[in-house]
Structures are given as structure tokens and as C-alpha cells.
Design an enzyme around this catalytic site. Structure first.
Site, PDB file in Angstrom:
ATOM      1  N   TYR A  16       0.923  -1.188   0.033  1.00 37.02           N
ATOM      2  CA  TYR A  16       0.080   0.059  -0.081  1.00 37.02           C
ATOM      3  C   TYR A  16       0.862   1.240   0.102  1.00 37.02           C
ATOM      4  O   TYR A  16       2.049   1.167  -0.144  1.00 37.02           O
ATOM      5  CB  TYR A  16      -1.054   0.156   1.288  1.00 37.02           C
ATOM      6  CG  TYR A  16      -2.136  -1.152   1.120  1.00 37.02           C
ATOM      7  CD1 TYR A  16      -2.901  -0.917   0.129  1.00 37.02           C
ATOM      8  CD2 TYR A  16      -2.057  -2.247   2.044  1.00 37.02           C
ATOM      9  CE1 TYR A  16      -3.978  -1.936   0.230  1.00 37.02           C
ATOM     10  CE2 TYR A  16      -2.812  -3.114   1.809  1.00 37.02           C
ATOM     11  CZ  TYR A  16      -4.010  -3.274   0.546  1.00 37.02           C
ATOM     12  OH  TYR A  16      -4.935  -4.280   0.692  1.00 37.02           O
ATOM     13  N   ARG A  29       2.382  -1.546  11.062  1.00 41.90           N
ATOM     14  CA  ARG A  29       2.638  -2.808  10.355  1.00 41.90           C
ATOM     15  C   ARG A  29       3.594  -2.922   9.316  1.00 41.90           C
ATOM     16  O   ARG A  29       3.574  -1.954   8.253  1.00 41.90           O
ATOM     17  CB  ARG A  29       1.204  -3.475   9.724  1.00 41.90           C
ATOM     18  CG  ARG A  29       1.402  -4.635   9.112  1.00 41.90           C
ATOM     19  CD  ARG A  29       0.109  -5.504   9.274  1.00 41.90           C
ATOM     20  NE  ARG A  29      -0.044  -6.564   8.280  1.00 41.90           N
ATOM     21  CZ  ARG A  29      -1.149  -6.952   7.889  1.00 41.90           C
ATOM     22  NH1 ARG A  29      -2.076  -6.414   8.184  1.00 41.90           N
ATOM     23  NH2 ARG A  29      -1.135  -7.839   6.972  1.00 41.90           N
TER      24      ARG A  29
END
Ligand code: NAP
Ligand code: SF4
Length: 724
Positions: free
Chosen positions: A162, A210
Site C-alpha cells: 500500500y 505494520r
């Protein structure tokens, strides 16, 4: 696994975190009550913390055109019911902030540099310097709204390819300003985000980052770069690191069932060496045993027997899909009943495949997941005796749901085994998880004292006469046998030098394949059977070392994105896959798993022939005809004519395909039929006998064999159980 742990001033009651999953309930505010119930069940099931699906800090960071950015009081207010439900169940609630970047499935997509990901049809434009700064600020504001909504922390999604990953990797960041041009400058974006979030929230608000511990794409980061990033993020205010593995566009599978359990834990353990805050291990952890071994250091990263004296791989484990399969995962482990856990088989069929087709995520082995407010198994007011014919998955899971409601259930199975098609699936290399799922459902039925009578064929009439109030026919399917000259004889063993068999006969080892095999039919089972033929491992899962070698994953800290040359094992047999359709093979396979099967078969050098007519089978082999014209050219011409709705050209091409053909003989010694299935029903099971139609219910493959599918079969059986 059950011991508490303090992070950033918050107490995690144990070491199990429910990982982020996009369920599809995130996108509309009116679905918040459903999301709250989904989380409540899982919090009550014992997890320490729940991470939500991803919410973008700004509109253009949406995954889909209709997503909800977490940037308003309205959304913060709507989420209060979600955090309250999670807290009521005793778990912490963590909101995931995810900017999709070029993975946004819409025309507003943006990225570090202008580019298009190979998995979306939308090109992304480059963010300006001003927009980069505004995006960073928006992360801080979103974190403030999260705090206001009652969340205990945020997880900043910096992995899976992402936007943050897109800034970090040379592959997608060709900027020459403050945000690119060197590894150091590429790291600035996430570091500034963490600083903005830290400044916006109190000290006891957890910041979980993350981190992509393995990129697994060309032009991704090295381990050294990842470790340097982690050190700087920690200094910027990160309280804990969750692990992310591989970009979505990676050509290496990361979560499908053929990935060995705990396959990537080594990368989290290496991250743990360089940071002082806790780290969370993720991917392919689906039993308490594996979780415990990873947390106490006894997990063997080579695979096989547990080791002694090893360091823990992390402080927490993150489980996502296993929590869809069984909300009670932690409670069952804590009660010493791990064998009862509804086992996630890592099939992706009802969770990720749904997410990627914009359907609500649920679970193949637990159709209630995501439907907690709609599919309820309430205690029955009238206890009935229910007889189930067939102990395949529809029968087993249907029986469990009926017993949960308080009905008296008995299962009658004609063969000497439970499991039906699952018995066959579990022999496929990489599908060993199916064994556990079958064992666990049987253990739960035993606990509920549901008798399973093997070798007991029954008709509905017999069961009704024996005093059952309702009968569920879940007698499954039988392989379809096509018709062409020589096949029936070969199936009976009457053709010299060539044998034919159904996939069921092959996988159950009733018959053995030779060395040169034609697989007829290239649906899900055709692919499964081909993988079995080229790589029969006798039911043993692949070790992590073998798997890394096959897919080209290396632990070398200097290797870019931990990739090396794939080295698949030598195929055991020469296999040719055939189908009648002229379209490219394997198009109907699962959205998120199909590519893995297509890649595995290609690596094994399997030949594929489409547009086939089966002419005959004799001692020379399989005689077929195929279109005389080049297939790729034909496929292109067909697709062009279809797009242009050129009916004349389509008719011309179809005539050419039908009439201009060439003959081929494939000199095989074995033909395996993977040509679909037909329903099996015991006599009178169609419910036409007088007076029984109200009491006989047909489910699963026995109802509809076309596109036979365990997901549909189990859901149909459980929905019936909720009604009876
Ligand atoms: P399937 O998907 O229907 O494929 C069977 C194939 O056989 C058809 O695509 C058809 O292709 C061919 N065929 C059918 N009738 C034939 C005939 N009379 N003569 C010659 N060829 C014939 O069935 P399946 O492979 O058995 O899979 C069943 C279900 O299991 C699937 O729907 C899927 O949901 C599930 N499954 C999925 C996976 C996975 O995704 N990995 C794995 C296993 C099972 P042509 O007509 O083009 O030849
Ligand atoms: Fe696991 Fe399959 Fe259920 Fe997804 S659908 S949670 S992969 S069992």
C-alpha cells in the site's frame, strides 16, 4: 500464549491479536451494528485485541470507490458502538489506518510516483509535495478521531504494497524531492506519519506499525533497509511492530493453504533483534500449538520437529482468518480443547475472494462469520429428531448447527469414512489443512454426542419410518463420466497400455497413474489433480526450506526483497491438461488463489491444450482434434469480436473453430477424468413420495452438483439448520 503483556500503557490480556481483515462491513456507516456484533463475538472468544479493517485517512486513500475515510466526527460517533462491543468482550480495539495508494480501485488513486499496479486497472497520479504533507497531517487527525471513537490505538498499515510501501521502495518511488532519491529520503514519509500520529494522541494510545518484513517484489527493500526503517520508526514513537509479508502484487504466495505454517516467522524474529519494542508474528498461524511454539521459541523454522533452546520469534501472534473460522479460538485453547477449534483451511474462498470481488467476507467453514446478526443459531423451542444422510462437509457442519440449537441429530454415511469430497481434497499437495478441519468437526460432534453411523446407507423413508421428524439429504456427488469411444473400456481396464480413472479413484489411491498422463477437464479439480500428479508428497506438508526453494525466497539480508531464483522440484510425471473451451485455462479458479495454482502447474512444465474435442482412446493414446488455426490468435480475435459485439465475425470464428480442425494423438498411458460431478441421492430422496416432501431437505452437492462447492454446501446446510 495466554500470559498478559503491557504495551504503551495498555494491558493485552494475552498474546493473541485478531489481525486486520476487510470484511466489507467497514464501507457503510449503517453496517456499524453488524461490525460491532462481529467484533463482540470475537472479543468474547478471548482475543487480547482486535485490529479493524483498513480505513483511509483521506478519501483518495480508499480501497474501493465507496470506502469510508476516518476523518469526520460522524464516523467517530458511529464507531463508538464498535469499540464498546469490543471492550464489552474484554478486548482492546485498534483501528487500522490504510492508505491504498496505487492499489485504490478507483480513478482517484495516487502514489509516490505516477504508476499503475499490475493488479488494478486504474493508473495512479503522483502526489505533490504539498499533498504528501497534507496526507501526513491527515494520519494525525484520523488518529485523533480514532481516540475519540474509543479506540485504544491505531495500526499504521505500512506493508502489503500500500501507499507507505510505495514510498519506501525504489520500484514505485522515483521522486527526486524530499520524499525520494535515496533510501533515507524514501523512509521520511512513514517516519513523519508516525511523528504526526504520536503528536496527536496521548502516550497511552498504542501506535502499532505494520512493517513489511518481506517485500517479495523486484525493486523492494532489503532486510538491512527494513531494519534501519524500524529503528527510526521506533525513535519516532512506535509502540509495537506488526509483521506484513509481501506486496499484493508479489509473485510469491504468502497466505494460501500451500504456504507452510509459520513460513515467514524468521523475518519477524530478525526484526525483533533490532528493536526494543514488542513484535507481532503473522501469516499462516492457525493452531494454538504453532502460536505457542512461535512465542516460546520452540518453533523450528526449517519445519518438522520442535527445537529446544530457541529465542521467541515475537511477543504476540496475529491471527486473522482463523478468527473468522472460530471466534472462540483463544477460549477453546485456554480450556485445553484445541482439538475443538473450527480450523481455518486457508482456502480464501469465502474471505479474501469475497473481499476482492466486493462481496462481504465470511468463512467457508463458518458461514455465520460476518452474518452474526442475520444467521443465528437460536435454541429450538421444539426439539426434533433429525436424521442426516451423508457425512460430507454439508452433513457434518449441518449436524453441528442443528445440535447447537438443541435438536437430536444422527448422521448416516453409506461409505466407511466421513468427509466426502474433503477426503479427496486433503490428499492434494498443499491441502493438508483439510485433514485438521475434518478431525476438528468430528471432535465437536463427539462432544455434542452426535452419532455418526458409517457403512449405513439409508433412504429418507427408512429414517422417517424409524421415527425421525426431519431428514436432511446431504449425500453429495459422484464424478461425471463423459462419453467418447474407448473411454468406458479403458475405465474397465480393457485397453492395452492405457488406463482411465476418475479423480476420485486416483486420489483415493484405488488406481495408480502411469508416467504420461492426460487430465481431462481443467476446473479446480483438474488443477488440483495435476499438482498431485507432478508432486505427490504422500500427504506430508512441504517444509519451509523446500517451499522457499520452490518459490525463490531467500533469508539473505542483502538480497533485494528477499528474492532469488525459484527452483521447483522435478515433476514426477509428464502431464497434459485438456479442456473443450477455447478460453485460457484456469480462468474460473479462485480470485486470490488461482494464480498460485496456475504458477505451480506452469513451473512443473505441464502442457495445456484448449479447444479440444475428445475423439477416442486406444492403445496409441488419446485421440483429439483441436482448431487448425493458432489458438492465441483465435483467442485474441474472439475477444476483440466479443468486445465490439461483432456478431458476424463471432459466427465466422465459431464456424472456423468447429470445421477447420487438426488431429492429434497424445501418447499417454493414463487418462484422469476431472470433468465435474453429478448429484447422488438415495432412492426416494427427491421427496416425491406422498407425505414426506415437507420433512425431507436436500442440501449441498446432492441438491446442485454444478459448480459443486463446499462453501455453498456448508452455508446451505447451516441456513437450513437455523430454520428447522
Ligand atoms: P468444474 O469446475 O465444473 O470443471 C470441470 C471441467 O470439466 C469443466 O470446466 C469442463 O470444461 C469439463 N467438462 C465438464 N463436462 C465434461 C464432459 N462431459 N466432457 C469433457 N469435459 C467436461 O468442476 P471441478 O473441477 O470438478 O470443480 C468443482 C468445484 O470444486 C468448482 O466449482 C470449485 O468451486 C471447487 N474447487 C475449487 C478448487 C480451487 O479453486 N482451487 C479446487 C477444487 C475444487 P470444458 O467443457 O471446457 O472441457
Ligand atoms: Fe479460512 Fe477459508 Fe474460512 Fe477464509 S474462508 S477464514 S481461508 S477457512
Amino acid at each position: 500464549m495466554l500470559s498478559p503483556f503491557e504495551v504503551g500503557g495498555k494491558t493485552f490480556r494475552n498474546r493473541v491479536i485478531m489481525g486486520s481483515m476487510h470484511t466489507g462491513l467497514e464501507d457503510k456507516l449503517e453496517d456499524a451494528p453488524k461490525l460491532a456484533e462481529f467484533f463482540r463475538e470475537r472479543a468474547e472468544g478471548g482475543v487480547a485485541a482486535i485490529v479493524t479493517g483498513g480505513y483511509p485517512p483521506v478519501l483518495e486513500g480508499n480501497l474501493t470507490p465507496f470506502g469510508q475515510p476516518f476523518n469526520s466526527q460522524e464516523i467517530a460517533d458511529a464507531h463508538r458502538q464498535v469499540t464498546e462491543a469490543t471492550h464489552a468482550g474484554g478486548a482492546l480495539a485498534i483501528l487500522q489506518l490504510l492508505h491504498a495508494g496505487r492499489y485504490g480501485y478507483h480513478p482517484m488513486a495516487v502514489s509516490a510516483s505516477a504508476s499503475q499496479s499490475p493488479i488494478t486497472p486504474f493508473p495512479a497520479r503522483e502526489l505533490s509535495d504539498e499533498e504528501v504533507r497534507a496526507t501526513i497531517k491527515a494520519y494525525g487527525e484520523a488518529a485523533k478521531y480514532a481516540k475519540d471513537a474509543g479506540y485504544d490505538g491505531v495500526q499504521i498499515m505500512g506493508s502489503e504494497g500500500y501507499l507507505i510501501n510505495q514510498f519506501l521502495a525504489e520500484r514505485t518511488n522515483q521522486r527526486t524531492d524530499d520524499w525520494g532519491g535515496s533510501a533515507e529520503k524514501r523512509m521520511r514519509f512513514p517516519i513523519e506519519i508516525v511523528k504526526a500520529v504520536r503528536a496527536a494522541v496521548p502516550e497511552d494510545f498504542v501506535i502499532d506499525y505494520r512493517i513489511s518484513v518481506l517485500d517479495l517484489v523486484e525493486g523492494g527493500q532489503t532486510q538491512e533497509e527494513i531494519h534501519e526503517l524500524a529503528r527510526q520508526l521506533q525513535d519516532a514513537g512506535v509502540d509495537m511492530f506488526s509483521s506484513g509479508i509481501g506486496w499484493h502484487e508479489a509473485q510469491v504466495p504468502t497466505i494460501v493453504t500451500s504456504v507452510p505454517r509459520g513460513a515467514f516467522a524468521w523475518a519477524t524474529a530478525e526484526l525483533r533483534e533490532v528493536v526494543d519494542v514488542p513484535v507481532v508474528i503473522a501469516n499462516r498461524i492457525n493452531t494454538p500449538q504453532v502460536a505457542e511454539q512461535l512465542l516460546d521459541g520452540s518453533f523450528n523454522p526449517e519445519g518438522g520437529e520442535a527445537r529446544t533452546g530457541g529465542e521467541p520469534f515475537g511477543e504476540f501472534v496475529s491471527l486473522a482468518r482463523p478468527m473468522l473460522a472460530d471466534a472462540e479460538f483463544v477460549n477453546r485453547a485456554a480450556a485445553g480443547e484445541a482439538e475443538l477449534i473450527n480450523h481455518c483451511i486457508a482456502c480464501n474462498q469465502a474471505c479474501l475472494d469475497h473481499t476482492f470481488t466486493n462481496e462481504r467476507a465470511t468463512c467457508l467453514v463458518n458461514p455465520r462469520a460476518g452474518y452474526e446478526t442475520e444467521l443465528k443459531l437460536l435454541p429450538t423451542r421444539t426439539t426434533k429428531r433429525v436424521g442426516i444422510i451423508g457425512a460430507g462437509v454439508a452433513g457434518l457442519f449441518g449436524a453441528e448447527a442443528l445440535a447447537e440449537r438443541g435438536h437430536h441429530v444422527e448422521i448416516f454415511e453409506a461409505s466407511d469414512k466421513v468427509g466426502g469430497q474433503f477426503q479427496l481434497a486433503m490428499r492434494i499437495p498443499g491441502k493438508e489443512e483439510f485433514v485438521e478441519a475434518l478431525k476438528n468437526v468430528q471432535a465437536r460432534l463427539a462432544k455434542r454426542e452426535v452419532p455418526i453411523h458409517l457403512g449405513s446407507p439409508r433412504t429418507p423413508e427408512e429414517l422417517l419410518e424409524a421415527g425421525f421428524d426431519e431428514v436432511v439429504v446431504a449425500s453429495g456427488v459422484t464424478p461425471r463420466i463423459p462419453e467418447f469411444p474407448g473411454l468406458a473400456e479403458a475405465l474397465r481396464g480393457e485397453v492395452d497400455g492405457v488406463s482411465a480413472m476418475t479423480y476420485a479413484e486416483l486420489l483415493s489411491r484405488e488406481k495408480e497413474a502411469g508416467k504420461n498422463v492426460a487430465v481431462i477437464g481443467a476446473g479446480g479439480i483438474g488443477y488440483d489433480v495435476t499438482e498431485f500428479l507432478v508432486e505427490d508428497r504422500g500427504g506430508q506438508p512441504q517444509s519451509i526450506r523446500e517451499w522457499n526453494e520452490q518459490w525463490g525466497v531467500t533469508t539473505d539480508p542483502e538480497a533485494r526483497a528477499n528474492l532469488t531464483r525459484p527452483n521447483p522440484p522435478q515433476p514426477l510425471r509428464k502431464v497434459t491438461m485438456l479442456q473443450r473451451k477455447i478460453t485460457r485455462m484456469g480462468r474460473g479458479l479462485g480470485k486470490t488463489t488461482g494464480w498460485v495454482h496456475r504458477a505451480a502447474v506452469a513451473m512443473a512444465g505441464v502442457e495445456q491444450i484448449v479447444g479440444v474435442t475428445y475423439e477416442k482412446l486406444d492403445s496409441e493414446g488419446l485421440h483429439i482434434t483441436v482448431p487448425a488455426q493458432d489458438i492465441k490468435e483465435l483467442q485474441k480475435a474472439l475477444s476483440k469480436a466479443k468486445k465490439a459485439k461483432d456478431t458476424e465475425e463471432l459466427a465466422r470464428l465459431e464456424t472456423a473453430i468447429r470445421e477447420e480442425r487438426k488431429e492429434l494423438v497424445i501418447p499417454v498411458d493414463t487418462v484422469v477424468l476431472c470433468t465435474g460431478q453429478e448429484s447422488v441421492r438415495p432412492d426416494q430422496a427427491d421427496g416425491t413420495s406422498e407425505g414426506v416432501e415437507q420433512k425431507v431437505h436436500i442440501v449441498g452437492g446432492a441438491d446442485v452438483a454444478a459448480e459443486l462447492d463446499a462453501k455453498r454446501a456448508i452455508r446451505q446446510a447451516v441456513e437450513l439448520a437455523a430454520r428447522l
